[in-house]
Structures are given as C-alpha cells and as structure tokens.
Design a protein around this motif. Sequence first.
Motif, PDB file in Angstrom:
ATOM      1  N   PRO A   1       0.749  -1.466   0.116  1.00 18.15           N
ATOM      2  CA  PRO A   1       0.048   0.083  -0.114  1.00 18.15           C
ATOM      3  C   PRO A   1       0.697   1.234   0.043  1.00 18.15           C
ATOM      4  CG  PRO A   1      -0.754  -1.562   1.581  1.00 18.15           C
ATOM      5  CD  PRO A   1       0.495  -2.097   1.143  1.00 18.15           C
ATOM      6  N   GLU A   2       2.145   1.063   0.353  1.00 18.92           N
ATOM      7  CA  GLU A   2       2.927   2.172   0.329  1.00 18.92           C
ATOM      8  C   GLU A   2       3.897   2.596  -0.862  1.00 18.92           C
ATOM      9  OE1 GLU A   2       2.889   0.051   2.907  1.00 18.92           O
ATOM     10  OE2 GLU A   2       1.559   0.912   4.393  1.00 18.92           O
ATOM     11  N   THR A   3       3.714   1.595  -1.932  1.00 17.51           N
ATOM     12  CA  THR A   3       4.510   1.897  -3.060  1.00 17.51           C
ATOM     13  C   THR A   3       3.590   1.654  -4.158  1.00 17.51           C
ATOM     14  OG1 THR A   3       4.782  -0.659  -3.075  1.00 17.51           O
ATOM     15  CG2 THR A   3       6.517   0.791  -1.869  1.00 17.51           C
ATOM     16  N   VAL A   4       4.109   2.327  -5.446  1.00 21.12           N
ATOM     17  CA  VAL A   4       3.210   2.294  -6.626  1.00 21.12           C
ATOM     18  C   VAL A   4       4.237   1.605  -7.718  1.00 21.12           C
ATOM     19  CG1 VAL A   4       4.026   4.417  -7.140  1.00 21.12           C
ATOM     20  CG2 VAL A   4       2.115   3.374  -8.248  1.00 21.12           C
ATOM     21  N   GLU A   5       3.607   0.884  -8.587  1.00 19.80           N
ATOM     22  CA  GLU A   5       4.509   0.077  -9.515  1.00 19.80           C
ATOM     23  C   GLU A   5       4.829   1.164 -10.772  1.00 19.80           C
ATOM     24  OE1 GLU A   5       4.477  -3.941 -12.605  1.00 19.80           O
ATOM     25  OE2 GLU A   5       2.822  -3.449 -11.467  1.00 19.80           O
ATOM     26  N   VAL A   6       6.153   1.496 -11.075  1.00 20.74           N
ATOM     27  CA  VAL A   6       6.513   2.011 -12.224  1.00 20.74           C
ATOM     28  C   VAL A   6       7.608   1.447 -12.911  1.00 20.74           C
ATOM     29  CG1 VAL A   6       6.720   4.220 -10.586  1.00 20.74           C
ATOM     30  CG2 VAL A   6       8.617   3.058 -10.833  1.00 20.74           C
ATOM     31  N   GLU A   7       7.816   2.040 -13.920  1.00 19.17           N
ATOM     32  CA  GLU A   7       8.796   1.538 -15.148  1.00 19.17           C
ATOM     33  C   GLU A   7       9.901   2.633 -15.391  1.00 19.17           C
ATOM     34  OE1 GLU A   7       6.545  -1.874 -17.795  1.00 19.17           O
ATOM     35  OE2 GLU A   7       6.994   0.245 -18.523  1.00 19.17           O
ATOM     36  N   TYR A   8      11.164   2.201 -15.402  1.00 19.50           N
ATOM     37  CA  TYR A   8      12.228   3.085 -15.736  1.00 19.50           C
ATOM     38  C   TYR A   8      12.357   2.573 -17.401  1.00 19.50           C
ATOM     39  CZ  TYR A   8      13.038   3.789 -10.922  1.00 19.50           C
ATOM     40  OH  TYR A   8      13.139   4.459  -9.444  1.00 19.50           O
TER      41      TYR A   8
ATOM     42  N   MET B   1       8.051   1.809  -6.256  1.00 18.78           N
ATOM     43  CA  MET B   1       8.580   3.233  -5.595  1.00 18.78           C
ATOM     44  C   MET B   1       7.783   3.565  -4.672  1.00 18.78           C
ATOM     45  SD  MET B   1       9.598   6.595  -7.723  1.00 18.78           S
ATOM     46  CE  MET B   1      11.129   5.945  -8.631  1.00 18.78           C
ATOM     47  N   PRO B   2       8.162   4.276  -3.507  1.00 14.90           N
ATOM     48  CA  PRO B   2       7.497   4.615  -2.413  1.00 14.90           C
ATOM     49  C   PRO B   2       6.564   6.086  -3.003  1.00 14.90           C
ATOM     50  CG  PRO B   2       9.520   4.618  -1.726  1.00 14.90           C
ATOM     51  CD  PRO B   2       9.825   4.367  -3.153  1.00 14.90           C
ATOM     52  N   VAL B   3       5.325   5.676  -2.538  1.00 17.50           N
ATOM     53  CA  VAL B   3       4.184   6.776  -2.890  1.00 17.50           C
ATOM     54  C   VAL B   3       4.719   8.277  -2.957  1.00 17.50           C
ATOM     55  CG1 VAL B   3       1.710   7.573  -2.759  1.00 17.50           C
ATOM     56  CG2 VAL B   3       2.338   4.961  -2.724  1.00 17.50           C
ATOM     57  N   ASP B   4       5.216   8.401  -1.757  1.00 22.15           N
ATOM     58  CA  ASP B   4       5.534   9.648  -1.312  1.00 22.15           C
ATOM     59  C   ASP B   4       6.637  10.424  -2.446  1.00 22.15           C
ATOM     60  OD1 ASP B   4       4.049   9.587   0.928  1.00 22.15           O
ATOM     61  OD2 ASP B   4       5.942   9.433   2.104  1.00 22.15           O
ATOM     62  N   LEU B   5       7.450   9.412  -3.100  1.00 23.25           N
ATOM     63  CA  LEU B   5       8.494  10.010  -3.963  1.00 23.25           C
ATOM     64  C   LEU B   5       7.663  10.502  -5.238  1.00 23.25           C
ATOM     65  CD1 LEU B   5      11.618   7.609  -3.712  1.00 23.25           C
ATOM     66  CD2 LEU B   5      11.282   9.917  -2.706  1.00 23.25           C
ATOM     67  N   ILE B   6       6.658   9.852  -5.740  1.00 15.51           N
ATOM     68  CA  ILE B   6       6.054  10.042  -6.493  1.00 15.51           C
ATOM     69  C   ILE B   6       5.001  11.174  -6.616  1.00 15.51           C
ATOM     70  CG2 ILE B   6       4.070   9.063  -8.368  1.00 15.51           C
ATOM     71  CD1 ILE B   6       6.799   7.787  -8.954  1.00 15.51           C
ATOM     72  N   ALA B   7       4.524  11.248  -5.279  1.00 15.53           N
ATOM     73  CA  ALA B   7       3.442  12.262  -5.202  1.00 15.53           C
ATOM     74  C   ALA B   7       4.076  13.741  -5.055  1.00 15.53           C
ATOM     75  CB  ALA B   7       2.898  12.035  -3.820  1.00 15.53           C
ATOM     76  N   PHE B   8       5.404  13.710  -4.540  1.00 18.05           N
ATOM     77  CA  PHE B   8       5.912  14.849  -4.235  1.00 18.05           C
ATOM     78  C   PHE B   8       7.060  15.168  -5.348  1.00 18.05           C
ATOM     79  CE2 PHE B   8       4.581  13.697   0.189  1.00 18.05           C
ATOM     80  CZ  PHE B   8       3.580  14.795   0.482  1.00 18.05           C
TER      81      PHE B   8
ATOM     82  N   PRO C   1      21.575  10.231 -20.044  1.00 12.98           N
ATOM     83  CA  PRO C   1      21.202   9.007 -20.120  1.00 12.98           C
ATOM     84  C   PRO C   1      20.243   8.866 -19.041  1.00 12.98           C
ATOM     85  CG  PRO C   1      23.179   9.676 -18.943  1.00 12.98           C
ATOM     86  CD  PRO C   1      22.769  10.943 -19.668  1.00 12.98           C
ATOM     87  N   THR C   2      19.547   9.438 -18.223  1.00 14.49           N
ATOM     88  CA  THR C   2      18.869   9.411 -17.174  1.00 14.49           C
ATOM     89  C   THR C   2      17.529   8.651 -17.806  1.00 14.49           C
ATOM     90  OG1 THR C   2      19.710  11.258 -16.101  1.00 14.49           O
ATOM     91  CG2 THR C   2      17.650  10.261 -15.030  1.00 14.49           C
ATOM     92  N   PRO C   3      17.116   7.521 -17.273  1.00 13.79           N
ATOM     93  CA  PRO C   3      15.817   6.932 -17.650  1.00 13.79           C
ATOM     94  C   PRO C   3      14.477   7.799 -17.384  1.00 13.79           C
ATOM     95  CG  PRO C   3      16.404   5.729 -15.633  1.00 13.79           C
ATOM     96  CD  PRO C   3      17.600   6.775 -16.072  1.00 13.79           C
ATOM     97  N   ALA C   4      13.620   7.587 -17.906  1.00 15.75           N
ATOM     98  CA  ALA C   4      12.307   8.161 -17.649  1.00 15.75           C
ATOM     99  C   ALA C   4      11.440   7.325 -16.774  1.00 15.75           C
ATOM    100  CB  ALA C   4      11.406   8.612 -18.934  1.00 15.75           C
ATOM    101  N   ILE C   5      10.908   7.940 -15.868  1.00 18.20           N
ATOM    102  CA  ILE C   5      10.008   7.206 -14.820  1.00 18.20           C
ATOM    103  C   ILE C   5       8.565   7.093 -15.239  1.00 18.20           C
ATOM    104  CG2 ILE C   5       9.240   6.747 -12.535  1.00 18.20           C
ATOM    105  CD1 ILE C   5      11.861   7.883 -11.723  1.00 18.20           C
ATOM    106  N   ARG C   6       7.881   6.242 -15.566  1.00 19.82           N
ATOM    107  CA  ARG C   6       6.413   6.332 -15.988  1.00 19.82           C
ATOM    108  C   ARG C   6       5.460   5.276 -14.905  1.00 19.82           C
ATOM    109  NH1 ARG C   6       7.980  10.073 -18.017  1.00 19.82           N
ATOM    110  NH2 ARG C   6       8.118  10.633 -20.271  1.00 19.82           N
ATOM    111  N   THR C   7       4.411   5.995 -14.531  1.00 16.35           N
ATOM    112  CA  THR C   7       3.566   5.139 -13.685  1.00 16.35           C
ATOM    113  C   THR C   7       2.488   4.470 -14.639  1.00 16.35           C
ATOM    114  OG1 THR C   7       2.093   6.975 -13.299  1.00 16.35           O
ATOM    115  CG2 THR C   7       3.980   6.738 -11.693  1.00 16.35           C
ATOM    116  N   ALA C   8       1.816   3.487 -13.709  1.00 12.15           N
ATOM    117  CA  ALA C   8       0.606   2.624 -14.799  1.00 12.15           C
ATOM    118  C   ALA C   8       1.344   2.156 -16.007  1.00 12.15           C
ATOM    119  CB  ALA C   8      -0.533   3.727 -15.027  1.00 12.15           C
ATOM    120  N   PRO C   9       2.332   1.268 -15.870  1.00 10.82           N
ATOM    121  CA  PRO C   9       2.954   0.662 -17.144  1.00 10.82           C
ATOM    122  C   PRO C   9       2.156   0.099 -18.006  1.00 10.82           C
ATOM    123  CG  PRO C   9       3.900   0.156 -14.812  1.00 10.82           C
ATOM    124  CD  PRO C   9       2.834   0.734 -14.374  1.00 10.82           C
ATOM    125  N   GLY C  10       0.758  -0.385 -17.559  1.00  8.96           N
ATOM    126  CA  GLY C  10      -0.013  -1.190 -18.422  1.00  8.96           C
ATOM    127  C   GLY C  10      -0.678  -0.184 -19.440  1.00  8.96           C
ATOM    128  N   ARG C  11      -0.831   0.932 -19.021  1.00  5.92           N
ATOM    129  CA  ARG C  11      -1.210   2.098 -19.894  1.00  5.92           C
ATOM    130  C   ARG C  11      -0.367   2.546 -20.964  1.00  5.92           C
ATOM    131  NH1 ARG C  11      -4.458   5.929 -15.418  1.00  5.92           N
ATOM    132  NH2 ARG C  11      -5.707   4.235 -14.475  1.00  5.92           N
TER     133      ARG C  11
END
Length: 257
Positions: free
Chosen positions: A5-12, A216-223, A190-200
């Motif tokens: 519940p404290e993390t969210v799935e992301v893709e680099y 990734m921790p939700v706080d890092l994404i939210a802030f 060279p820094t990768p892009a971070i995308r949430t909701a990989p299935g979309r």
Amino acid sequence: MLPSPETVEVEYITPRRLAGGGDPAWITVLLHRACGWSHGDDPLMPRVILTSPDQKAQLRLDPAPAGQWWTLHHAPDRGRPAWYASFGAHTPVEIIAGFVDALTGPRLTHDEEADPYGPLRQAGWEPAWAENGLVSPDATTYIQHPVGEETGPWVATATLGESRPVWQARFDEHTPPHLIAAFTATLAAPTPAIRTAPGRLPPLDPNRITRTEANMPVDLIAFALENRIRTLAARREVPPAAPSAPRRPPAHPRRTR
C-alpha cells in the motif's frame, strides 16, 4: 511481487526520448506556480494556454490528432525577431522541461555562444546522413539544422524505423541558441524516464527500449512535482537587501570662544 500500500509500480524506460509524453503537469503546473505564468480558463476547449508574466511568450498545449501538441511563440525581444518552438505529443516532458527551464531561468551572459550540438557530440552522437545533422548512437533520433543561403529551423525527430516516427521538435532559426542547447542536453542525457501505470503505455519496441519495473514509495511519486516547483520557484526569490549601517549624526563643530 505485488506493490505494498505504500508503494506504486513504475517503469524505468531507457532511452527516455522514446518513453512517451508523460504527465503534462510537469510543464504546465510548473510554469504557473513556479514561474508566474497566467493561464486562460476555457472549460469548453481541451487545451491549455499559458502566458509569461512579461506577456512576451505564450505556450499552447493543444491535443490535436495531427501536428504538434506543444507550441511556444515568443515576441521580438532585445534585437531578436519573434520565434517559435514546438513539440509533438509523444515528446517526453522531461526533455521539454530542459527547454522550458532554460527559458524561465536567469539570462546567460554568453547565451549567443551556446552550441546546440555540443551536448550531443559529448554523448557520442555522430554526423547524420542529413545535411549538417547528428544522429544518436542507436540511430533512433536525429537532429538537423540546414545552413546555407537561407538558414532553416532546427528539427529533432525520434523514430522507431523509417516508417515509424514517434515525435518531432522544431525550433525557429531565431530561437536563442542556449535554449536549443538546453533541449539537446536533456535529449542526450542517459537518465531513464519514470512512468507510472505501466499497463497504459503504448507498445514499445523491446529491441530498442529497455523497460525495468520497480516499486517506488508513493511519497516520492506524489512529491516529485512539488519538489520541482519548489526548486524552480527559488530562482525567482530576491535575496533580502543587506541592512545598511546606521548613519552617524553629523558632527557639530566645536564652538570657540
């Protein structure tokens, strides 16, 4: 493994220039809250229009099916003719941000001496088949700037093959060189892009793009956006003036008898 519940799935995603557009708020909210750009309010139109505080620049985000989604027009300024820049719908916002952050940042003393090709050469880009151009090491992205009797615009194009264009960025020939150089620096990073909701995400070519899933921790994404706003807003803060030394009262001449 399912995210807690404290993390969210992301893709680099690497290279990030092929990661897709991302969240437009990375640009629009930043300009409004950190840089003081005003926005129009037309709820009947699916577009965003932002105007700089000095009324010289206007950015339009217009999600039209064809053409460039992002278009910035700048009025004549300091001896420079009017100019424009535009970005296709799938241009990663992280790359557009390099251009926008330079536009809204402090004016450089020697910005006319900037070389837009410099960051690309340092990243290993090589001369392209097109006139006066460079191509990325993986041959997916190229940029060109025709020079001759009539200097043309700068054009950057990302593709997944000859018949599979992904996005295109265009810069008028009068665009300040340091702004294009800021764009090419983020284009080659060279820094990768971070995308949430990989299935979309749309299907991406696994032979050219690396996708790494992580939680990734939700706080890092939210802030992340708030931190970006706070950092760029700090550029506008004027440091308080140093307190002046107290003035001494004027000396009275000694009266002699």
